[in-house]
Every structure is written in C-alpha cells, then in structure tokens.
Design a protein around this motif. Sequence first.
Motif, PDB file in Angstrom:
ATOM      1  N   ARG A  25      63.404  61.670  17.626  1.00 13.91           N
ATOM      2  CA  ARG A  25      64.789  61.255  17.832  1.00 13.91           C
ATOM      3  C   ARG A  25      65.587  62.330  18.573  1.00 13.91           C
ATOM      4  O   ARG A  25      66.396  62.010  19.455  1.00 13.91           O
ATOM      5  CB  ARG A  25      65.444  60.917  16.495  1.00 13.91           C
ATOM      6  N   LEU A  29      67.451  61.687  22.047  1.00 10.11           N
ATOM      7  CA  LEU A  29      68.887  61.879  22.219  1.00 10.11           C
ATOM      8  C   LEU A  29      69.211  62.833  23.361  1.00 10.11           C
ATOM      9  O   LEU A  29      70.311  62.789  23.929  1.00 10.11           O
ATOM     10  CB  LEU A  29      69.509  62.393  20.910  1.00 10.11           C
ATOM     11  N   ASP A 207      69.230  59.727  12.997  1.00  3.98           N
ATOM     12  CA  ASP A 207      70.169  60.653  13.641  1.00  3.98           C
ATOM     13  C   ASP A 207      70.428  61.870  12.756  1.00  3.98           C
ATOM     14  O   ASP A 207      70.510  63.001  13.255  1.00  3.98           O
ATOM     15  CB  ASP A 207      71.484  59.934  13.940  1.00  3.98           C
TER      16      ASP A 207
END
Length: 437
Positions: A25, A29, A207
């Motif tokens: 992740r 990102l 996240d």
Amino acid sequence: MTPGLLITAPRSGSGKTIMTLGLLRAFTLKGLCVQPFKSGPDYIDPTFQQAASRRPSFNLDSWAMPSPMIGALTRHAGDADLIVAEGVMGLFDGAPMAGESGNGSSADIAAALNWPVVLVMDVSGQSQSAAAVAHGFRSLRPDIVMAGVILNRVASERHERLIRAAMAEADIPVFGAIPRSEALSLPERHLGLVQATEQADLDATMDRIADIIAAHLDLSAIHAAARPTLLQTQSAKSGAPPGQRIAIARDAAFSFTYAHLLSDWRAAGAEILPFSPLADEVPDTTADAIWLPGGYPELHAGRIAQAGRFLSALRRHAETRPIHGECGGYMVLGEVLIDAQGHSHAMAGLLGLVTSFAERRLHLGYRRARLLAPMAGFPAGVSLNGHEFHYSTILAQPDSPLATVTDAEGKAVSSTGSHRGPVTGSFFHLIAEGSAA
C-alpha cells in the motif's frame, strides 16, 4: 523484467504479512504500480494483497508447480513497476521431499526468480543475537541474496540501537525498525486471517498500516534493493478448464479459489459465472460445469441447508453435467455437515459424505492425486498437485474413491475424495497438473 523482492522471515508469526501489506500500500500510494505474489499454498493472504495493491495476487509454489509455470505467472507483472512477494513460514521451510521444481520453500522462489529477500525479524526477547540469526540466514544458501532486514516489535530506542550496532558489525543493512503496536494486527480465525471481504473499513486499515510502515522504514532503499526477474516467461498452464461456461460459487462460504486457475481458464476461452449459495442464488442453467470452492461452509451450514433453490439446482445439474467440490465445496455436496456445536445440517446429498467440524483435527500438507475417475476438466489417470488444509473430520465416505492421494513424502492419505456419476469432490485443493509418472 520487472524488478522484485521477497518479504520473508525466520519463522511464522514474525510479521511478514503485515509488512508485505504495508509495503504494497505504501508503494502504491507513492504512485508505483506494484504486483503482489504469494509463495506457497494460501488463499487468504492474496486477497489482502489485492486489497493493498489494487491488483490480483498470484501464488507461486515450487513443490506443486513446474518451473515453466512459475515463469509464466510472472507475466502478470509485465506492466508493473515493482514486484513485492510474500514468503511462506520461514525462508527455508518446505516439504520434506522436493516436488515439481523444489520443496515449496520461499528460498526456491527467490533463487529461481532472482529476487533478493528482506528478512522480517521479530526481535522481542533478544538484541544483539538477532544479528547472528540474520547472518545465518544470509549464508545458508549461496543462491539467495539477502538485501537486508526489518526489525519488528522493537521495545525501545535503546533496544533498536543495540541491534543496529550488531547488524552493522555483521555488515547487514537495516531497512528500519517497527515498534510494538496493536495497530499492526488483523483479526484471525481457524484457517488464518478473517477474510478480507468480511472486514469493515479494510481500505482505511491498509492506509493505517501503510502510514506506520512508511514512517519507520526506508522505502527508497527497499525499492532500490529489488532486482530484475530472471526466470523466462514461458507458456505453461495449470490445467484445462472444467467447461466452456463454468458456474463458480463465490461468497463468504466459498472463497478459496486460486487466481492463477481462473486466469488460465479465462485464457483458454472459458467464461466464469459466479453465484452465491448463501444468497440462495441458482447457478447459471447453461453452465457446462459447476465448481464449488473451499471456504467456510461450516460457519454457514444452517443457511446453506436452507438454501433450497441452490441445492435443488445442484441436483438438477448433476443429472447431466459435472459438478466438482473442493474441501468445503466437497462437504456441501455430501449428505450431512455437522457444525462446531454438534448440530447436523442436511447438504446436497449428491455424495454420501458425512463430515464433522465438532470433531476437529488439523489436516495439512501437500498432496499428489492420481485420478481414478474423470474429474471436471481432467480424465482418469491424470496426476494433480495440490494441498489439503482443514479441520473437519470425515465420518462417512461411502462412494468410490476419486483418486489415490499421497503426501509430500509419498505416503498414502485417507482423504481420497469420492465420485458418483458426474459429481466429484475431494479435500484436495488443486494447484497444477503434475508430471506424468
């Protein structure tokens, strides 16, 4: 080829799954296209990897897959900037005997694909000794390159300084140190993590994990450590599809399907037609075959027993066309499923199988099956490679055996599966067609 690396550990429980998800992740990102892979037989971790990277994750297995198939699966990273793969158990852990192209260890995959390994170390309960462990992992196999280590569950700044100093003396790069944190955890149940599809706010959880990982690890150094994938992409398939139109059960009770199987079936021209038994949906009436994957039917046995439209449709289909059930799917094709509380639930009754989750016993390991009867997509006599992982106990299995099944050491196992007419089932999870005897 796309550069890659493999996240591994000295043992299970060190935190490599969370680290892999956080890295997937965090890199995503940052704007990278990251392709996940999972070493070894595992259905659950790849679904989390897909959620973290927003790309399907594929399993790589040196015991069950021939080398050309492993190379062929790397084609899924063709448009990616980076490969992040997760290992299984400890780096060198595998079956006692080699299979198609190795013993199933993460080390086999790292060596075959030229991926450096990043060792996630749970350093709780030790300090400088962690460097000795890392040194041993770096030196055991000369065909493995250890890029560095991630220190996990660090207790304090002093604890981190002691370990970093010992690693520096051993010339082992440290990519960062993660403090102990309850935020770096995911709920579990008897076959591993609670499924990704059952977790609320999973995107926010990914996240949060990525933020912690990015704050404590040197992402640039980890990215720079990746090396080009070297095993040549070749044409190799896991097996023929069970039909041109395949109705596949897919919901919280039936979720254990390997991405490479579906990809290969689609590549062969098959149509995948998902339906939900828990919603009492009827499989497509024009399907050539029905495939019931494994999952958690023991947690939903009451709802499945009440799904009259679904069960009636199975029985009608079985009059003329094949149905195959794997593990949980096999249990649903049987007469009775006994849940953890000891309650009996009537299933489809297409096989005489009776299973009990109340009498729990772990069945785990690689399996090689030689079919004694045709199974959807495969003729009798074919050798199939796969694995078994469940806690249910067989109380009755009166139908003719589907296959002769052996474990990784060549020893016969009792869970042979069974067949009746065009209906087949087994606790054996298919990974790939095996080599001819």
